[in-house]
Design a protein around this motif. Structure first.
Motif, PDB file in Angstrom:
ATOM      1  N   TYR A  98      36.037  39.953  52.401  1.00 61.70           N
ATOM      2  CA  TYR A  98      35.575  38.779  52.172  1.00 61.70           C
ATOM      3  C   TYR A  98      36.223  37.667  52.826  1.00 61.70           C
ATOM      4  N   GLY A  99      37.551  38.030  53.474  1.00 58.89           N
ATOM      5  CA  GLY A  99      38.317  37.219  54.150  1.00 58.89           C
ATOM      6  C   GLY A  99      38.322  35.689  53.731  1.00 58.89           C
ATOM      7  N   ASP A 100      38.197  34.663  54.207  1.00 57.67           N
ATOM      8  CA  ASP A 100      38.224  33.432  53.611  1.00 57.67           C
ATOM      9  C   ASP A 100      37.012  32.900  52.769  1.00 57.67           C
ATOM     10  N   ARG A 101      35.979  33.712  52.503  1.00 54.18           N
ATOM     11  CA  ARG A 101      34.882  33.590  51.447  1.00 54.18           C
ATOM     12  C   ARG A 101      35.168  33.657  50.433  1.00 54.18           C
ATOM     13  N   LEU A 132      39.276  34.705  42.936  1.00 56.69           N
ATOM     14  CA  LEU A 132      39.518  35.794  42.276  1.00 56.69           C
ATOM     15  C   LEU A 132      41.083  35.530  41.779  1.00 56.69           C
ATOM     16  N   ASP A 133      41.162  35.479  40.627  1.00 59.42           N
ATOM     17  CA  ASP A 133      42.725  35.515  40.124  1.00 59.42           C
ATOM     18  C   ASP A 133      43.126  36.653  39.770  1.00 59.42           C
ATOM     19  N   VAL A 134      44.282  37.053  40.344  1.00 58.61           N
ATOM     20  CA  VAL A 134      44.866  38.337  39.984  1.00 58.61           C
ATOM     21  C   VAL A 134      46.279  38.283  39.117  1.00 58.61           C
ATOM     22  N   TRP A 135      46.543  38.595  37.851  1.00 61.11           N
ATOM     23  CA  TRP A 135      47.465  38.511  37.090  1.00 61.11           C
ATOM     24  C   TRP A 135      48.184  39.778  37.207  1.00 61.11           C
ATOM     25  N   CYS A 136      49.386  39.637  37.850  1.00 61.24           N
ATOM     26  CA  CYS A 136      50.087  40.797  38.342  1.00 61.24           C
ATOM     27  C   CYS A 136      51.468  40.858  38.175  1.00 61.24           C
ATOM     28  N   GLU A 137      52.320  41.875  38.164  1.00 57.15           N
ATOM     29  CA  GLU A 137      53.632  42.046  38.013  1.00 57.15           C
ATOM     30  C   GLU A 137      54.145  42.862  39.067  1.00 57.15           C
ATOM     31  N   LEU A 138      55.205  42.487  39.569  1.00 54.46           N
ATOM     32  CA  LEU A 138      55.937  43.144  40.868  1.00 54.46           C
ATOM     33  C   LEU A 138      56.405  44.353  40.511  1.00 54.46           C
ATOM     34  N   GLN A 139      56.905  44.489  39.247  1.00 57.51           N
ATOM     35  CA  GLN A 139      57.470  45.809  38.783  1.00 57.51           C
ATOM     36  C   GLN A 139      56.537  46.679  38.096  1.00 57.51           C
ATOM     37  N   CYS A 140      55.329  46.487  38.383  1.00 61.93           N
ATOM     38  CA  CYS A 140      54.244  47.329  37.599  1.00 61.93           C
ATOM     39  C   CYS A 140      53.422  48.361  38.400  1.00 61.93           C
ATOM     40  N   PRO A 141      53.686  49.503  38.087  1.00 67.40           N
ATOM     41  CA  PRO A 141      53.034  50.612  38.822  1.00 67.40           C
ATOM     42  C   PRO A 141      51.621  50.669  38.997  1.00 67.40           C
ATOM     43  N   ASP A 142      50.949  50.098  38.222  1.00 68.35           N
ATOM     44  CA  ASP A 142      49.400  49.669  38.137  1.00 68.35           C
ATOM     45  C   ASP A 142      49.111  48.703  38.858  1.00 68.35           C
ATOM     46  N   CYS A 143      49.816  47.632  39.282  1.00 66.88           N
ATOM     47  CA  CYS A 143      49.524  46.785  40.287  1.00 66.88           C
ATOM     48  C   CYS A 143      49.785  47.364  41.511  1.00 66.88           C
ATOM     49  N   ARG A 144      50.715  48.189  41.834  1.00 67.78           N
ATOM     50  CA  ARG A 144      51.071  48.995  42.997  1.00 67.78           C
ATOM     51  C   ARG A 144      49.612  49.826  43.319  1.00 67.78           C
ATOM     52  N   SER A 145      49.120  50.333  42.360  1.00 66.51           N
ATOM     53  CA  SER A 145      48.001  51.218  42.483  1.00 66.51           C
ATOM     54  C   SER A 145      46.767  50.423  43.030  1.00 66.51           C
ATOM     55  N   ALA A 146      46.750  49.036  42.616  1.00 67.98           N
ATOM     56  CA  ALA A 146      45.704  48.276  42.894  1.00 67.98           C
ATOM     57  C   ALA A 146      45.708  47.632  44.405  1.00 67.98           C
ATOM     58  N   LEU A 147      46.718  47.762  44.923  1.00 67.76           N
ATOM     59  CA  LEU A 147      47.247  47.240  46.086  1.00 67.76           C
ATOM     60  C   LEU A 147      45.833  47.606  47.170  1.00 67.76           C
ATOM     61  N   ASP A 148      45.571  48.774  47.227  1.00 67.38           N
ATOM     62  CA  ASP A 148      44.558  49.268  48.199  1.00 67.38           C
ATOM     63  C   ASP A 148      43.099  48.381  47.841  1.00 67.38           C
ATOM     64  N   ASP A 149      42.790  48.038  46.546  1.00 64.82           N
ATOM     65  CA  ASP A 149      41.634  47.230  46.162  1.00 64.82           C
ATOM     66  C   ASP A 149      41.867  46.053  46.782  1.00 64.82           C
ATOM     67  N   LEU A 150      43.086  45.187  46.659  1.00 61.01           N
ATOM     68  CA  LEU A 150      43.037  44.071  47.156  1.00 61.01           C
ATOM     69  C   LEU A 150      43.105  43.843  48.514  1.00 61.01           C
ATOM     70  N   ARG A 151      43.575  44.775  49.312  1.00 56.61           N
ATOM     71  CA  ARG A 151      43.607  44.758  50.700  1.00 56.61           C
ATOM     72  C   ARG A 151      42.208  45.073  51.183  1.00 56.61           C
ATOM     73  N   ALA A 152      41.404  46.001  50.647  1.00 56.83           N
ATOM     74  CA  ALA A 152      39.993  46.040  50.849  1.00 56.83           C
ATOM     75  C   ALA A 152      39.027  44.920  50.596  1.00 56.83           C
ATOM     76  N   LEU A 153      39.338  44.040  49.560  1.00 55.99           N
ATOM     77  CA  LEU A 153      38.761  42.826  49.275  1.00 55.99           C
ATOM     78  C   LEU A 153      38.922  41.817  49.910  1.00 55.99           C
ATOM     79  N   ARG A 154      40.222  41.525  50.640  1.00 55.18           N
ATOM     80  CA  ARG A 154      40.811  40.624  51.604  1.00 55.18           C
ATOM     81  C   ARG A 154      39.838  41.014  52.901  1.00 55.18           C
ATOM     82  N   ALA A 155      39.896  42.214  53.205  1.00 57.32           N
ATOM     83  CA  ALA A 155      39.137  42.704  54.451  1.00 57.32           C
ATOM     84  C   ALA A 155      37.663  42.242  54.265  1.00 57.32           C
TER      85      ALA A 155
END
Length: 192
Positions: A41-44, A16-39
């Motif tokens: 799927y883990g290393d799968r 899962l490639d995530v094109w992100c920009e660290l000054q982007c408010p939309d990327c900040r909003s996506a953090l919860d989704d990324l955390r949930a995906l990591r939780a």
């Protein structure tokens, strides 16, 4: 930048490639989704941060380089989450804020400063951005999984569910290709 464990040789892990920009408010909003995906799927699932600094954000290119330095020092995702969680501070303070976050995480801030000065991560950031442009990334966050590009810059609505759908399909296809049994049964000769 990636943050997953190596998979067994016979089980390739979907990306899962995530094109992100660290000054982007939309990327900040996506953090919860990324955390949930990591939780979930883990290393799968290999979650890979790809940099796509936008010209409208003055400190985004330096932040991308700093994230690469954090990855080299072993705290890439922690750093990304810390910076994205405080986008307003990055907007106000710029590069000194990037060094402050490094210190807060116990990273070598002097090495961060040196990396930002000598530009050792510029090629990585440039390569990510060029690849993103080549596949049609125009904003952040943008996700690519299973050859499908999903644009999160317009709305995060339903994206995590769509990513999960694709990831589950890829993992099911992978499981179908693996041998059903990894054991070799040898019959003992009867009647000795």
């Amino acid at each position: 930048m990636n943050d997953s464990s190596p998979a067994p040789a016979d089980a390739p892990v979907p990306d899962l490639d995530v094109w992100c920009e660290l000054q982007c408010p939309d990327c900040r909003s996506a953090l919860d989704d990324l955390r949930a995906l990591r939780a979930r799927y883990g290393d799968r699932l290999e979650l890979r941060l790809r940099h796509f600094p936008l010209e409208k954000h003055k400190h985004s290119f330096a932040a991308a380089q700093a994230a690469e330095e954090a990855q080299e020092q072993g705290r890439g995702w922690d750093y990304v989450e810390a910076v994205l969680g405080r986008v307003e501070e990055l907007n106000r303070a710029g590069e000194p804020f990037l060094l402050e976050v490094a210190r807060e995480l116990g990273l070598d801030a002097e090495e961060f400063d040196t990396a930002l000065i000598d530009g050792r991560h510029i090629l990585t950031v440039d390569a990510d951005q060029a690849e993103g442009k080549a596949i049609g990334v125009t904003g952040t966050p943008t996700y690519v999984i299973g050859g499908e590009r999903l644009d999160g810059g317009k709305s995060q609505e339903g994206l995590r569910e769509r990513i999960e759908e694709i990831a589950d399909r890829l993992l099911a296809q992978q499981a179908e290709r693996l041998p059903q049994s990894r054991f070799l049964y040898i019959e003992k000769p009867t009647g000795t």
